[in-house]
Scaffold this active site. Structure first.
Site, PDB file in Angstrom:
ATOM      1  CB  VAL A   1      -9.748 -28.173   5.220  1.00  0.00           C
ATOM      2  CG1 VAL A   1      -8.476 -27.339   5.070  1.00  0.00           C
ATOM      3  CG2 VAL A   1      -9.416 -29.650   5.070  1.00  0.00           C
TER       4      VAL A   1
ATOM      5  CE  LYS B   1      -3.415 -36.277  -0.219  1.00  0.00           C
ATOM      6  NZ  LYS B   1      -3.861 -37.081   0.928  1.00  0.00           N
TER       7      LYS B   1
ATOM      8  CG  ASP C   1      -6.378 -38.436  -1.110  1.00  0.00           C
ATOM      9  OD1 ASP C   1      -6.826 -37.294  -1.326  1.00  0.00           O
ATOM     10  OD2 ASP C   1      -5.495 -38.674  -0.263  1.00  0.00           O
TER      11      ASP C   1
ATOM     12  N   GLY D   1      -6.604 -34.438   8.427  1.00  0.00           N
ATOM     13  CA  GLY D   1      -7.240 -33.923   9.645  1.00  0.00           C
ATOM     14  C   GLY D   1      -7.343 -32.415   9.610  1.00  0.00           C
TER      15      GLY D   1
ATOM     16  N   GLY E   1     -12.531 -37.315  10.729  1.00  0.00           N
ATOM     17  CA  GLY E   1     -12.364 -36.244   9.723  1.00  0.00           C
ATOM     18  C   GLY E   1     -11.187 -36.470   8.794  1.00  0.00           C
TER      19      GLY E   1
ATOM     20  CD  GLU F   1     -10.290 -36.747   0.146  1.00  0.00           C
ATOM     21  OE1 GLU F   1     -10.763 -35.877  -0.593  1.00  0.00           O
ATOM     22  OE2 GLU F   1      -9.433 -36.489   1.013  1.00  0.00           O
TER      23      GLU F   1
ATOM     24  CD  GLU G   1       4.075 -27.364   1.625  1.00  0.00           C
ATOM     25  OE1 GLU G   1       4.895 -26.664   1.004  1.00  0.00           O
ATOM     26  OE2 GLU G   1       4.179 -28.612   1.709  1.00  0.00           O
TER      27      GLU G   1
HETATM   28  N1  HSE Z   1      -8.501 -38.206   2.765  1.00  0.00           N
HETATM   29  C1  HSE Z   1      -7.180 -37.676   2.802  1.00  0.00           C
HETATM   30  C2  HSE Z   1      -6.283 -38.637   3.564  1.00  0.00           C
HETATM   31  C3  HSE Z   1      -7.203 -36.335   3.460  1.00  0.00           C
HETATM   32  O1  HSE Z   1      -6.824 -39.518   4.242  1.00  0.00           O
HETATM   33  O2  HSE Z   1      -5.080 -38.547   3.489  1.00  0.00           O
HETATM   34  C4  HSE Z   1      -5.933 -35.569   3.331  1.00  0.00           C
HETATM   35  O3  HSE Z   1      -5.632 -35.284   2.010  1.00  0.00           O
END
Ligand code: HSE
Length: 415
Positions: free
Chosen positions: A12, A200, A196, A298, A182, A185, A124
């Protein structure tokens, strides 16, 4: 001139620097103020880049330099991110981050610190990668009482499920490809075990309902136990299996929240969200359903959201932003076992009719699930919505009849 420090030059971070310089002219013009990246913090060496002279290996120049007004935290993880971000905010420097683990664990505390030091804490990119979702919820949908949010929030697992369903690729190869691209995680368990997506949904819930939701309070299941047979049953039922994060407002000012694989009807907008894309449905009392769709992971999609926050902050330096939520009281997130869900259940059975007959008194009215390719020694059915605790007890009773349960997957026909 506004000076920026970028902490972390991984997937990132390198994307942020790339987008910042690639679109520099229009970014500066949109911000309405000249700005530049002064430091990039990373313990690794990056020789040969046009901006190699900006790299530093210590946090000290960033915290001690009064010219640095915006700090971008894209290191990931909780430490040292938490310590650095906290110190920056306490020094009145605004922070932009894509770090969902940090926001989910410390969001209310860091927002409070930002508020007390006339700085902003913007994130964001922490949900939905490049998809605009936090600003729309806090600004464009502000007139609504949000009733619920349901979404595909993890690009890696959605990519894996799509590859399994459409290309017949096995789980391991699909995960390796997602890592290569990419999306995953650093520890891909966070993707495939649902953590993950959990972080969120916590951020979305905190923002939409105004109180901090901690990941440990959200029942979370990943996709590691899903099989191609389950996928085929879902198709025969008229849908697909997706990893869904869902939060709902319930009575008494509380909320319910869950992350789990679920059968979703083909007609649902979420059913058609494939590959690394994320889709997030927000249900408001005035607008009804609105769905946000785009690349959820990504390098450049995530950088797109980070750089947008930088522009926003540069434009409004010194002005307080709108994002805030309070700490929550104990019991704010209800026990998932008290919530009603409908389940798909698949069992080993040499006598389908007898198995279904045995299941009915335990689960109440059930509907047989049929799949043309299913193994002969199986039976499957779908329950009516029932409290999850009651479902677990019924399942235990079924197992005690020597009926071996192969899968149980929630059915979400209403999203
Ligand atoms: N590993 C996370 C995903 C990256 O695949 O959504 C973005 O937060």
């Amino acid at each position: 001139m506004v000076y920026i420090a970028v902490m972390g030059h991984g997937v990132v971070g390198s994307g942020v620097v790339e987008v910042f310089y690639k679109n520099n002219k229009s970014i500066i013009s949109k911000a309405g103020i000249d700005m530049d990246i002064k430091y990039i913090l990373d313990i690794r060496d990056f020789p040969g880049l046009p901006y190699s002279d900006k790299f530093i290996k210590s946090f000290d120049p960033i915290i001690n330099d009064p010219d640095i007004k915006i700090v971008v935290e894209v290191m990931g993880g909780l430490e040292p991110s938490y310590t650095y971000v906290k110190r920056c905010l306490m020094a009145g420097k605004s922070v932009v981050t894509s770090n969902k683990a940090l926001v989910a664990a410390y969001g209310s505390e860091l927002l409070e610190i930002a508020k007390n030091h006339n700085a902003n804490f913007l994130f964001e990119a922490s949900v939905g990668g490049g998809i605009p979702i936090l600003r729309p919820i806090s600004q464009c949908l502000a007139a609504n009482e949000i009733k619920e949010i349901a979404g595909i929030l993890n690009g890696t697992t959605n990519f894996i499920l799509t590859k399994m369903i459409s290309d017949g690729m096995d789980f391991k190869s699909a995960l390796e490809l997602a890592q290569k691209l990419g999306y995953a995680e650093r520890d891909p368990a966070a993707d495939v075990e649902g953590m993950d997506a959990c972080r969120k949904i916590c951020i979305l819930a905190s923002l939409a309902f105004g109180k901090h939701v901690y990941p440990e309070d959200v029942h979370t299941e990943g996709i590691t136990n899903l099989t191609l047979e389950d996928v085929k049953y879902a198709e025969a039922w008229g849908g697909v299996i997706k990893l869904i994060g869902r939060v709902k407002k319930i009575e008494g000012g509380r909320i319910s929240a869950i992350v789990c694989p679920a059968f979703v009807k083909k007609e649902s907008q979420l059913a058609n969200v494939d590959d690394v894309f994320n889709g997030i449905m927000v249900r408001g009392d005035a607008i009804g359903d609105v769905v946000f769709y785009g690349r959820g992971a990504g390098k450049l999609p995530t950088a797109s959201a980070v750089v947008a926050d930088i522009i926003d902050e540069a434009k409004h330096l010194g002005a307080r932003k709108y994002i805030y939520w309070a700490p929550a009281e104990k019991g704010y997130v209800c026990d998932y076992k008290d919530m009603a869900s409908s389940f798909f259940v698949r069992v080993k059975s040499h006598d389908k009719a007898m198995t279904l007959k045995a299941a009915e008194p335990l689960f109440g009215k059930i509907t047989e699930a049929v799949c043309p390719d299913s193994p002969k020694d199986e039976a499957a059915f779908i329950t009516q919505p029932m409290p999850e605790g009651q479902f677990e007890r019924a399942l235990a009773s079924l197992s005690s009849l020597d009926i071996n349960v192969i899968s149980k997957i929630r059915v979400m026909a209403d999203i």
